[in-house]
Design an enzyme around this catalytic site. Structure first.
Site, PDB file in Angstrom:
ATOM      1  N   ARG A 238      34.206  14.071   0.510  1.00  0.00           N
ATOM      2  CA  ARG A 238      35.000  14.544  -0.744  1.00  0.00           C
ATOM      3  C   ARG A 238      34.345  14.398  -1.670  1.00  0.00           C
ATOM      4  NH1 ARG A 238      38.446  16.095   1.653  1.00  0.00           N
ATOM      5  NH2 ARG A 238      41.291  15.463   2.332  1.00  0.00           N
ATOM      6  N   GLU A 267      37.687  18.100  -9.041  1.00  0.00           N
ATOM      7  CA  GLU A 267      37.785  19.386  -8.187  1.00  0.00           C
ATOM      8  C   GLU A 267      39.170  19.747  -8.446  1.00  0.00           C
ATOM      9  OE1 GLU A 267      37.078  19.599  -3.824  1.00  0.00           O
ATOM     10  OE2 GLU A 267      38.310  20.100  -3.267  1.00  0.00           O
ATOM     11  N   HIS A 285      36.095  24.265  -1.716  1.00  0.00           N
ATOM     12  CA  HIS A 285      36.557  24.176  -0.382  1.00  0.00           C
ATOM     13  C   HIS A 285      37.050  23.973   0.484  1.00  0.00           C
ATOM     14  CE1 HIS A 285      38.462  19.335  -0.564  1.00  0.00           C
ATOM     15  NE2 HIS A 285      37.994  19.933   1.141  1.00  0.00           N
TER      16      HIS A 285
HETATM   17  C1  GLV Z   1      39.890  18.743   4.018  1.00  0.00           C
HETATM   18  O1  GLV Z   1      39.076  18.627   3.246  1.00  0.00           O
HETATM   19  C2  GLV Z   1      41.032  17.818   4.700  1.00  0.00           C
HETATM   20  O2  GLV Z   1      41.041  16.687   4.555  1.00  0.00           O
HETATM   21  O3  GLV Z   1      41.576  18.028   5.217  1.00  0.00           O
END
Ligand code: GLV
Length: 325
Positions: A238, A267, A285
């Site tokens: 993250r 983000e 992402h």
């Molecule tokens: C992706 O970032 C997730 O947490 O599944």
């Protein structure tokens, strides 16, 4: 009467079809954009909800969800959910652990090898017509074999990344709150060490922690200064785990050699300086973005909704709410 389920935005069809086999289903919003007010206005009619990691599931939404019994997060991370508010409102929250482990570790490894062997830079170089002949000094990178990978967060994805790096001949150090058991350490060939030592000793550092108040800015100016000047930082966890302004400064002044990022502190906004740096690989992402994995995520979310609205225990409750099962 059939239960009503709201899916905040489009997800792979397998999840929608499963839900439709039992419930009245609304796919509410477009893939992007702010739908918070609109969601809060309608959520009162729904018994279940599938949310994306980009959808805040907060006190306002949960208190408006008078009939809501489950929020199935279409992600393994659930930092978008106010867990304390979910407990107050007795709403179960589930996530999708396991199904995206390999895909996410693959992206972390892909970022590593792109940085080490300068793949993106070399592709640009070639397209720009700069390849005018073989050159022993052209685009020299770093070999992975024999180098040290430092893994921060040794859960499912961290372990998978460790195995991938081992397969490429790397040594593995790791840091996590809880040491994994000795057998797991031995089979992964991974040695635990304090965070500062890991940063100082690793040629590449890969982040695999969830976003929590404790991990916010785990990697900031002080930590970046401990890293080797020729080291790479990989983040597929993250964005908030890294202080992005500090990272941009470290990359600019040669504090570290490069960074590979799939996630961002704010983000989808990206710290502007990062966008112009050659020693940075930026992805939108896509850690779990394979056909196989995204289908399994949609299916897992749907099956959790089916379990809870069918009066059964959820398959994947988040650990903080497992006692509500
Ligand atoms: C992706 O970032 C997730 O947490 O599944």
């Amino acid at each position: 009467m059939r239960h009503k389920v709201l899916v905040t935005r489009p997800i792979p069809d397998i999840g929608i079809q499963l839900l439709k086999s039992r419930f009245e289903v609304t796919v509410f919003g477009p893939p992007h954009g702010d739908i918070q007010d609109a969601l809060a206005a309608v959520i009162g009619e729904y018994d279940g909800m599938v949310a994306l990691l980009s959808d805040p599931v907060d006190e306002r939404l949960l208190s408006a969800g008078k009939k809501l019994r489950i929020v199935a997060n279409h992600a393994v991370g659930y930092d978008n959910v106010d867990v304390a508010a979910a407990r107050r409102h007795e709403v179960m929250v589930t996530h999708t652990p396991g199904v995206l482990t390999n895909a996410t570790a693959e992206i972390a490894f892909a970022l590593l090898i792109c940085l080490a062997r300068r793949i993106i830079e070399a592709d640009r170089f070639t397209r720009e017509g700069k390849f005018i002949g073989w050159d022993p000094l052209m685009l020299l990178g770093d070999e992975l074999a024999g180098k040290t990978m430092g893994i921060i967060g040794m859960g499912r994805i961290g372990r998978d990344m460790a195995a991938k790096c081992r397969a490429f001949g790397m040594e593995i150090l790791y840091h996590s709150r809880h040491r994994i058991d000795a057998d797991a350490e031995a089979s992964l060939g991974a040695a635990w060490c304090p965070l500062d030592d890991l940063l100082a000793r690793s040629h590449a550092v890969s982040l695999h922690t969830p976003a929590t108040p404790e991990t916010r800015h785990l990697i900031g100016r002080r930590e970046l200064a401990l890293m080797q000047r020729n080291a790479f930082l990989i983040n597929t966890s993250r964005g908030e785990v890294v202080d992005e302004a500090a990272l941009a400064a470290a990359l600019k002044n040669g504090g570290i050699k490069g960074a590979g990022l799939d996630v961002y502190e704010f983000e989808p906004r990206i710290f502007p300086a990062l966008m112009t740096m050659k020693n940075v690989v930026l992805l939108p992402h896509i850690g779990s973005a394979t056909v196989e994995t995204r289908s399994k995520m949609a299916e897992t979310a749907a099956r959790n909704v089916m379990a809870v609205l069918g009066g059964k225990a959820p398959l994947n409750p988040i650990p903080e709410l497992a006692d509500l099962v």
